[in-house]
Motif scaffolding. Sequence first.
Motif, short mmCIF file in Angstrom:
data_model
loop_
_atom_site.label_atom_id
_atom_site.label_comp_id
_atom_site.label_asym_id
_atom_site.label_seq_id
_atom_site.Cartn_x
_atom_site.Cartn_y
_atom_site.Cartn_z
N GLY A 55 44.90 35.81 57.01
CA GLY A 55 45.25 36.99 57.45
C GLY A 55 45.65 37.85 56.19
O GLY A 55 45.06 37.84 55.24
N ARG A 56 46.84 38.35 56.40
CA ARG A 56 47.40 39.22 55.38
C ARG A 56 47.88 38.54 54.04
O ARG A 56 47.55 39.06 52.81
CB ARG A 56 48.66 40.01 55.94
N VAL A 57 47.97 37.23 54.15
CA VAL A 57 48.43 36.28 52.87
C VAL A 57 46.98 36.22 52.04
O VAL A 57 47.34 36.28 50.85
CB VAL A 57 48.86 34.66 53.36
N ALA A 58 46.06 36.18 52.70
CA ALA A 58 44.68 36.34 51.99
C ALA A 58 44.50 37.34 51.26
O ALA A 58 44.00 37.41 50.34
CB ALA A 58 43.59 35.55 52.77
N GLU A 59 44.83 38.23 51.91
CA GLU A 59 44.30 39.71 51.30
C GLU A 59 45.33 39.94 50.29
O GLU A 59 44.86 40.41 49.07
CB GLU A 59 44.61 40.81 52.44
N MET A 60 46.52 39.63 50.24
CA MET A 60 47.85 39.81 49.35
C MET A 60 47.37 38.82 48.12
O MET A 60 47.22 39.42 47.02
CB MET A 60 49.06 39.49 49.70
N TRP A 61 46.63 37.44 48.44
CA TRP A 61 46.27 36.66 47.17
C TRP A 61 45.25 37.22 46.52
O TRP A 61 45.43 37.30 45.21
CB TRP A 61 45.98 35.37 47.80
N LEU A 90 32.24 38.01 52.47
CA LEU A 90 32.06 37.75 51.11
C LEU A 90 32.92 38.68 50.44
O LEU A 90 32.48 39.96 50.34
CB LEU A 90 30.61 37.82 50.59
N VAL A 91 33.72 38.62 49.54
CA VAL A 91 34.95 39.38 48.98
C VAL A 91 34.15 39.61 47.46
O VAL A 91 34.36 40.64 47.06
CB VAL A 91 36.34 38.68 48.98
N PHE A 92 33.87 38.64 46.92
CA PHE A 92 33.33 38.81 45.50
C PHE A 92 32.33 37.66 45.19
O PHE A 92 32.31 36.70 45.90
CB PHE A 92 34.57 38.62 44.56
N GLY A 93 31.33 38.04 44.43
CA GLY A 93 30.31 37.09 43.94
C GLY A 93 29.20 37.21 44.68
O GLY A 93 28.97 37.89 45.65
N SER A 94 28.15 36.17 44.52
CA SER A 94 27.18 35.88 45.38
C SER A 94 27.18 34.81 46.27
O SER A 94 27.87 33.53 45.78
CB SER A 94 25.66 35.83 44.59
N GLU A 98 37.68 38.22 38.99
CA GLU A 98 36.55 39.00 38.97
C GLU A 98 35.80 38.66 37.44
O GLU A 98 34.69 39.04 36.95
CB GLU A 98 36.60 40.53 39.18
N LYS A 99 36.58 38.11 36.54
CA LYS A 99 35.91 37.88 35.25
C LYS A 99 35.10 36.51 35.11
O LYS A 99 34.54 36.17 34.17
CB LYS A 99 37.16 37.79 34.08
N LEU A 100 35.31 35.95 36.27
CA LEU A 100 34.68 34.48 36.30
C LEU A 100 33.15 34.77 36.97
O LEU A 100 33.13 34.80 38.01
CB LEU A 100 35.48 33.51 37.42
N PRO A 101 32.37 34.85 36.19
CA PRO A 101 30.94 35.24 36.38
C PRO A 101 30.28 33.91 37.63
O PRO A 101 29.56 34.37 38.31
CB PRO A 101 29.91 34.78 35.24
N GLN A 126 46.43 40.23 44.35
CA GLN A 126 47.18 39.77 43.16
C GLN A 126 46.19 39.31 42.19
O GLN A 126 46.66 39.29 40.77
CB GLN A 126 48.35 38.86 43.51
N ASN A 127 44.99 38.56 42.38
CA ASN A 127 44.34 37.78 41.39
C ASN A 127 43.17 38.23 41.25
O ASN A 127 42.55 38.00 40.50
CB ASN A 127 44.10 36.38 42.01
N ARG A 128 42.83 39.42 41.65
CA ARG A 128 41.64 40.25 41.72
C ARG A 128 41.27 40.48 40.17
O ARG A 128 39.98 39.85 39.83
CB ARG A 128 41.57 41.50 42.47
#
Length: 181
Positions: free
Chosen positions: A109-115, A176-180, A124-127, A118-120
């Motif tokens: 829930g909210r913990v995952a969103e905050m994580w 899917l929040v990031f990547g493919s 996002e630099k990891l291809p 904080q780390n986005r």
Amino acid sequence: MALKATIFKVDLALADLDRNVFENFSLTLARHPSENDTRMMVRLLAFMRYAEHSLDFGRGLSSDEEPDLWRKDLTGVIDLWIQVGQPDERWLRKASGRSGRVVVFSYGGRVAEMWWEQNRATLEKLPNLAVFRLSAESTQALAALASRNMSLQCMIQDGEMLITGEGEPVRIEPALVFGSP
């Protein structure tokens, strides 16, 4: 005296229409003493999403050097590294350098969103990274299916997963929040 892992047996019938995979798996999961049913079932969900006979459960919480799941090629090179929860970004950078692909199944829930927030910037630099988020409601429903001997069916179509067993069917669509995928 150290507590021992609890062993869970799973007979899984998988119909993945997205990848054209139709298989039966007999799995043994060891639930670490500090792991709850939700985390264990999310590990199982990650297996379902990327299922194949060469995908193995790692030592997870018992080791800092292994992921929750991984797939290696015949030479021992790590092709796929899967983590569950909200792993440390340094750990994911290391995994990104050691494997061809890294996937995170974040939940809580909210913990995952905050994580993620904080780390986005770093992540996002990891291809070769993909991050999925699971809703708290769906992971709680998934945890309700947990038992020491499980017979589960999973159908995957258009990214949506329908898991049935003893109890109410669980419908999960990992976001899917990031990547493919």
